[in-house]
Design an enzyme around this catalytic site. Structure first.
Site, PDB file in Angstrom:
ATOM      1  N   GLY A  84       0.805  -1.209   0.000  1.00  0.00           N
ATOM      2  CA  GLY A  84       0.000   0.000   0.000  1.00  0.00           C
ATOM      3  C   GLY A  84       0.839   1.260   0.000  1.00  0.00           C
ATOM      4  CB  SER A  85       0.290   4.615  -1.392  1.00  0.00           C
ATOM      5  OG  SER A  85       0.616   4.193  -2.695  1.00  0.00           O
ATOM      6  N   GLY A  86       1.505   5.311   1.283  1.00  0.00           N
ATOM      7  CA  GLY A  86       1.444   5.981   2.582  1.00  0.00           C
ATOM      8  C   GLY A  86       2.646   5.678   3.453  1.00  0.00           C
ATOM      9  CG  HIS A  87       3.608   2.424   4.329  1.00  0.00           C
ATOM     10  ND1 HIS A  87       3.130   2.712   5.587  1.00  0.00           N
ATOM     11  CD2 HIS A  87       2.737   1.531   3.778  1.00  0.00           C
ATOM     12  CE1 HIS A  87       2.020   1.993   5.791  1.00  0.00           C
ATOM     13  NE2 HIS A  87       1.761   1.287   4.707  1.00  0.00           N
ATOM     14  CG  ASP A 106       0.396  -6.486   0.608  1.00  0.00           C
ATOM     15  OD1 ASP A 106       0.000  -5.871  -0.403  1.00  0.00           O
ATOM     16  OD2 ASP A 106       0.635  -5.924   1.690  1.00  0.00           O
ATOM     17  CG  HIS A 123      -1.182  -0.339   7.776  1.00  0.00           C
ATOM     18  ND1 HIS A 123      -0.466  -1.496   7.928  1.00  0.00           N
ATOM     19  CD2 HIS A 123      -0.930   0.109   6.524  1.00  0.00           C
ATOM     20  CE1 HIS A 123       0.192  -1.760   6.791  1.00  0.00           C
ATOM     21  NE2 HIS A 123      -0.073  -0.796   5.943  1.00  0.00           N
TER      22      HIS A 123
END
Lengths: 337, 337
Positions: free
Chosen positions: A55-58, A111, A220
């Site tokens: 996921g994005s955001g990392h 994932d 998260h």
């Protein structure tokens, strides 16, 4: 929501557009899909392809580790979401050079599902794949259930060591063996003081009280092992470093690589205040330090917090970690032995 | 105060201790004073010494730019405080190799006073010095009073270009000339959404309302040119980029280097969303981009915000910017021409 964005729905696509605009010589994408990121350099014929995703955001995780001496491609998901199997497959096909492709990703159910499906689809295309799953977060499950542990910042060591092994031309099973060793040798624990906000949600999904901290919180915002009142930097390290070292049996000749990772809003000043105490405790235990990484390696957008990873290195792993690497987000010159 | 610290009074010394522990091959200090930071590599005989200094709380600024191809030493002040003249002098003496020492620092009265006093003391020791003051922040005074402008993230370009010139063996007056050119060619503007907290104070010195932003705010929270309601990433760039470009007359052959600098709590995701719009506007004006730096280069601890710097490069400046550099906080491989 104190963010510099346009519409939340465009967050990931606009971020990716900015990345491709900024680094055109290093990164590109395939299948007309910005989420299918691959190195803009030709992958060497016969080299094992290394693919990650998540996921994005990392940032800089995951896509920031695509480049020389590291990974070849990354399937980029939406914020905190897995990329699709089809996106992973497209990245796989783009980087395969006949020597097979190794999937390196964190231990999250979405994932796992999508990488496994991509592996099946790749098999139909006669691309051999293997996978190594990062599960370094000791805060997410006890040792007896370590297969349930999440993958967090320590996946950096798996990337770095597998990347150097693949660059050296080792075959798929050997690169996989080294990635597995790096994964087993790496333990991480995070501490958070504040949450982060998913742009499309617009408000924090949880909160941390002003005078409290969360030990073991995931990237998260998954609950940790403990909510307790805030403590000094030294006492936090005194508490969490032994939890990592207890799971890593250092033998004479082994050395530690340390990663002090900012989760987003924590200044480097504080990471070094924390590292000071890590160094003191490692010296007390006579554990030599091979290299220290201190900065933002795997974030949770604007979360206030840090994670501490320790990777136990024998000479073989140290040799691979020491190799140079270069991406738009991470550059390492060769490390002295 | 959501910080990982021990006692606020030890903030800077403990941060410095952590830095020296983490990077013993690259950084050391002189005069038994952790604030007197110098490269651990021998400065080449006959090379012009480059010395900076300034308050703490801005990592990687200032000390993070001490290393190969960049600076030789840094006098480290307490949080948002100038280092003393004596500390600057001690760093000066440690890095002088007979070719003189160039002082590069930001336009703050305390720093000017102490660097000037250090220069007089160095003169008594027969060390020749010169100074170039960074004053890139267009938000801090209008063009007619640009000598009043503060120095912010754009000082990076001055460091990088002077560092490459000194490494090439140029004499003091030439390194100073190039540093001046880099300074004149660089303009910066910052936007903040939240304040930061000085550890010894314990509470923010000012606030930014939930629905507002500060354009032109300084890295110590100095008031900007405008408080306005929050706006989209694209509209912020549409507003501030022309303010920088209006002061830089690009000629055919000139190229832009862009620095999108996070002030502390702003994720890299957002910096790239902002860069996307910068790239579009530069393309509209047919200004070629030589290189993009996107990350944390000059922070204000945990401030939420960013600054945008543009450096106008002719072939001479681009040639120096392209040279490799390596410090514990910043590594650049040679850039393609």
């Amino acid at each position: 929501m104190k963010k510099f964005i346009n519409t939340p729905a465009d967050y990931v696509l606009e971020m990716l557009a900015g990345i491709y605009y900024a680094h055109p010589r290093q990164l590109t994408y395939v299948n007309d899909d910005l989420h299918c990121l691959v190195t803009a350099q030709a992958v060497k014929p016969g080299k094992v392809g290394l693919v990650t995703g998540g996921g994005s955001g990392h940032l800089p995780l995951f896509l920031g580790y695509v480049g020389d001496g590291l990974l070849d491609g990354c399937a980029v998901g939406d914020v905190f979401q897995s990329p699709s199997a089809e996106q992973i497959l497209n990245v796989t096909k783009a980087v395969d050079q006949g020597a097979g492709v190794l999937y390196l990703f964190g231990n999250y159910s979405g994932d796992i599902l999508n990488f496994d499906m991509a592996a099946e689809l790749a098999d139909f295309e006669d691309i051999q794949t293997a996978k190594v799953i990062g599960a370094d977060d000791v805060g997410s499950a006890p040792l007896e259930r370590q297969s349930k542990r999440r993958g967090v910042a320590g996946i950096f060591f798996m990337y770095k060591i597998a990347g150097a092994a693949a660059a050296r031309g080792l075959p798929l099973h050997e690169v996989g063996r080294l990635a597995n060793l790096a994964g087993a040798a790496t333990k991480t624990l995070g501490v958070a003081l504040s949450p982060c906000i998913i742009p499309e949600v617009g408000s924090p999904a949880f909160s941390v009280a002003e005078d409290e901290m969360e030990i073991g919180m995931g990237i998260h915002g998954e609950p940790g092992i403990l909510t307790q009142s805030r403590d000094s930097a030294d006492r936090i390290i005194d508490r969490i470093l032994p939890m990592l070292l207890d799971e890593l049996t250092f033998q004479p000749g082994d050395r530690a690589a340390v990663l002090l990772n900012g989760l987003g809003a924590t200044p480097q000043d504080e990471l070094y205040i924390l590292y000071r105490r890590v160094h003191q405790l490692l010296a007390e235990r006579r554990i030599p330090v091979f290299h220290v990484y201190c900065g933002e390696y795997a974030t949770a957008m604007e979360m206030t917090g840090f994670s501490l990873s320790v990777c136990k290195l024998d000479d073989e792993l140290a040799g691979y970690l020491a190799q140079p690497a270069h991406t738009p987000f991470f550059t390492q010159l060769p490390l002295a032995p």
